[in-house]
Design a protein around this motif. Structure first.
Motif, mmCIF file in Angstrom:
data_model
loop_
_atom_site.group_PDB
_atom_site.id
_atom_site.type_symbol
_atom_site.label_atom_id
_atom_site.label_comp_id
_atom_site.label_asym_id
_atom_site.label_seq_id
_atom_site.Cartn_x
_atom_site.Cartn_y
_atom_site.Cartn_z
ATOM 1 N N LYS A 194 0.839 -1.168 0.000
ATOM 2 C CA LYS A 194 0.000 0.000 0.000
ATOM 3 C C LYS A 194 0.885 1.232 0.000
ATOM 4 N N THR A 195 0.298 2.353 -0.432
ATOM 5 C CA THR A 195 0.999 3.638 -0.388
ATOM 6 C C THR A 195 0.066 4.657 0.256
ATOM 7 N N ASP A 196 0.566 5.893 0.415
ATOM 8 C CA ASP A 196 -0.287 6.951 0.964
ATOM 9 C C ASP A 196 -1.549 7.107 0.124
ATOM 10 N N ALA A 197 -1.387 6.975 -1.193
ATOM 11 C CA ALA A 197 -2.518 7.195 -2.089
ATOM 12 C C ALA A 197 -3.541 6.064 -2.035
ATOM 13 N N SER A 198 -3.086 4.854 -1.726
ATOM 14 C CA SER A 198 -4.006 3.707 -1.740
ATOM 15 C C SER A 198 -4.475 3.294 -0.358
ATOM 16 N N CYS A 199 -4.104 4.031 0.673
ATOM 17 C CA CYS A 199 -4.461 3.610 2.038
ATOM 18 C C CYS A 199 -5.962 3.726 2.292
ATOM 19 N N ALA A 200 -6.664 4.535 1.492
ATOM 20 C CA ALA A 200 -8.111 4.674 1.673
ATOM 21 C C ALA A 200 -8.891 3.578 0.963
ATOM 22 N N THR A 201 -8.202 2.736 0.207
ATOM 23 C CA THR A 201 -8.865 1.668 -0.540
ATOM 24 C C THR A 201 -9.217 0.510 0.395
ATOM 25 N N PRO A 202 -10.455 0.036 0.383
ATOM 26 C CA PRO A 202 -10.840 -1.092 1.262
ATOM 27 C C PRO A 202 -10.059 -2.360 0.920
ATOM 28 N N ASP A 203 -9.828 -3.187 1.926
ATOM 29 C CA ASP A 203 -9.051 -4.411 1.731
ATOM 30 C C ASP A 203 -9.691 -5.349 0.710
ATOM 31 N N PHE A 204 -11.015 -5.374 0.654
ATOM 32 C CA PHE A 204 -11.658 -6.313 -0.268
ATOM 33 C C PHE A 204 -11.337 -5.965 -1.727
ATOM 34 N N VAL A 205 -11.054 -4.699 -1.998
ATOM 35 C CA VAL A 205 -10.695 -4.301 -3.361
ATOM 36 C C VAL A 205 -9.334 -4.887 -3.731
ATOM 37 N N PHE A 206 -8.400 -4.843 -2.799
ATOM 38 C CA PHE A 206 -7.096 -5.462 -3.036
ATOM 39 C C PHE A 206 -7.251 -6.961 -3.293
ATOM 40 N N ASP A 207 -8.119 -7.596 -2.536
ATOM 41 C CA ASP A 207 -8.331 -9.034 -2.714
ATOM 42 C C ASP A 207 -8.919 -9.345 -4.092
ATOM 43 N N LEU A 208 -9.839 -8.512 -4.555
ATOM 44 C CA LEU A 208 -10.419 -8.699 -5.884
ATOM 45 C C LEU A 208 -9.371 -8.531 -6.976
ATOM 46 N N ILE A 209 -8.516 -7.534 -6.808
ATOM 47 C CA ILE A 209 -7.454 -7.302 -7.789
ATOM 48 C C ILE A 209 -6.501 -8.490 -7.820
ATOM 49 N N ALA A 210 -6.117 -8.966 -6.652
ATOM 50 C CA ALA A 210 -5.189 -10.103 -6.584
ATOM 51 C C ALA A 210 -5.734 -11.307 -7.329
ATOM 52 N N GLN A 211 -7.003 -11.590 -7.163
ATOM 53 C CA GLN A 211 -7.599 -12.750 -7.816
ATOM 54 C C GLN A 211 -7.717 -12.578 -9.328
ATOM 55 N N SER A 212 -7.633 -11.330 -9.793
ATOM 56 C CA SER A 212 -7.752 -11.051 -11.226
ATOM 57 C C SER A 212 -6.414 -11.058 -11.952
ATOM 58 N N THR A 213 -5.313 -11.141 -11.200
ATOM 59 C CA THR A 213 -3.993 -11.116 -11.822
ATOM 60 C C THR A 213 -3.459 -12.528 -12.003
ATOM 61 N N PRO A 214 -2.674 -12.756 -13.052
ATOM 62 C CA PRO A 214 -2.046 -14.067 -13.224
ATOM 63 C C PRO A 214 -1.169 -14.458 -12.042
ATOM 64 N N LEU A 215 -0.548 -13.468 -11.388
ATOM 65 C CA LEU A 215 0.340 -13.763 -10.260
ATOM 66 C C LEU A 215 -0.413 -13.927 -8.941
ATOM 67 N N LYS A 216 -1.702 -13.631 -8.966
ATOM 68 C CA LYS A 216 -2.561 -13.778 -7.784
ATOM 69 C C LYS A 216 -2.085 -12.952 -6.603
ATOM 70 N N GLU A 217 -1.583 -11.768 -6.909
ATOM 71 C CA GLU A 217 -1.174 -10.858 -5.845
ATOM 72 C C GLU A 217 -1.236 -9.421 -6.355
ATOM 73 N N VAL A 218 -1.330 -8.499 -5.416
ATOM 74 C CA VAL A 218 -1.295 -7.074 -5.744
ATOM 75 C C VAL A 218 0.153 -6.618 -5.703
ATOM 76 N N THR A 219 0.552 -5.900 -6.719
ATOM 77 C CA THR A 219 1.931 -5.419 -6.810
ATOM 78 C C THR A 219 2.251 -4.496 -5.635
ATOM 79 N N THR A 220 3.435 -4.664 -5.071
ATOM 80 C CA THR A 220 3.887 -3.804 -3.977
ATOM 81 C C THR A 220 4.735 -2.665 -4.540
ATOM 82 N N PRO A 221 4.909 -1.590 -3.772
ATOM 83 C CA PRO A 221 5.805 -0.518 -4.216
ATOM 84 C C PRO A 221 7.214 -1.024 -4.515
ATOM 85 N N GLU A 222 7.683 -1.975 -3.721
ATOM 86 C CA GLU A 222 9.030 -2.500 -3.920
ATOM 87 C C GLU A 222 9.138 -3.274 -5.232
#
Length: 253
Positions: A194-222
């Motif tokens: 997460k970043t300052d800009a994405s801290c307001a995003t609900p956790d369930f949105v991150f989970d939905l994104i993760a399931q939609s990616t081939p890597l099954k994860e949300v990209t980190t800043p690193e």
């Protein structure tokens, strides 16, 4: 030019994604000009932690005079001009779909603020860098974009329009500056965890994104910051005018 021989300006380099990019570059041995506007404590901490590699400087990158002075001060500090620029700074912005300006209430001030944050700031740093980059016949400029341009799943009108304009500017400057040995590219991310800009995003949105990616994860800043190394490295010397999407495969092309 190898990364450890470069002097890299990271705008907004003391917080969020910018901080991850800064630390990634430092661990590769680069010298980094950490531009900040409000994150003074974090910037000073970096200077103390990496005294030989970091030059921290406060500047509003939408103001050309302040940018020019920053470039001059950095050159004096390191004894050599900035060789590479990562245009990362972002006007205070929250990825909150419920609070975003809707098209019915969107006003030009919203649009103009984002355009100045993305395009005007990049124009300023590019112009400030040109004289020395031309002299060295070397330069790397990396502009940070968004995959929302390709896939506006949440219509952040002002932010996405500004980044689309930045993508066009990336390609036109690549065409214009290639003759001087200057490569200009864009890296476009999705929502980062997460970043300052994405801290307001609900956790369930991150989970939905993760399931939609081939890597099954949300990209980190690193993870995103690692891709910066590609465009700075000699391995990309024949790559310019490109937009690489770094989001775990969520958006194609």
């Amino acid at each position: 030019m190898d990364i450890q021989d470069q002097i890299v300006l990271v705008t907004g380099g003391a917080r969020g994604l910018g901080l991850a990019i800064t630390r990634t570059l430092l661990h590769q041995g680069a010298r980094v000009v950490v531009n900040y506007y409000t994150s003074e404590q974090s910037a000073l901490q970096l200077s103390q932690e990496f005294p030989e590699q970091v030059f921290s400087y406060k500047a509003d990158v939408t103001k050309l005079e302040e940018v020019n002075i920053m470039f001059q001060k950095a050159k004096q500090h390191f004894g050599h001009a900035i060789t590479s620029v990562v245009n990362n700074a972002l006007l205070n912005f929250q990825f909150n779909g419920d609070a975003r300006p809707k098209v019915e209430t969107l006003n030009w001030q919203n649009m103009q603020q984002q355009i100045e944050s993305a395009v005007k700031a990049t124009l300023n740093t590019t112009q400030a860098a040109l004289e020395d980059m031309k002299k060295d016949h070397f330069g790397r400029i990396i502009n940070i974009g968004t995959n929302l341009v390709q896939n506006p799943v949440v219509p952040y009108h002002d932010y996405t329009a500004a980044k689309a304009a930045l993508l066009a500017f990336t390609r036109t400057t690549a065409q214009d500056l290639g003759q001087y040995g200057i490569n200009v590219n864009m890296l476009s991310g999705g929502l980062l965890r997460k970043t300052d800009a994405s801290c307001a995003t609900p956790d369930f949105v991150f989970d939905l994104i993760a399931q939609s990616t081939p890597l099954k994860e949300v990209t980190t800043p690193e993870q995103f910051a690692d891709a910066v190394l590609l465009f700075l490295s000699p391995w990309s010397r024949a790559v310019t005018g490109q937009n690489l999407i770094v989001d775990g495969g969520l958006v194609k092309g």
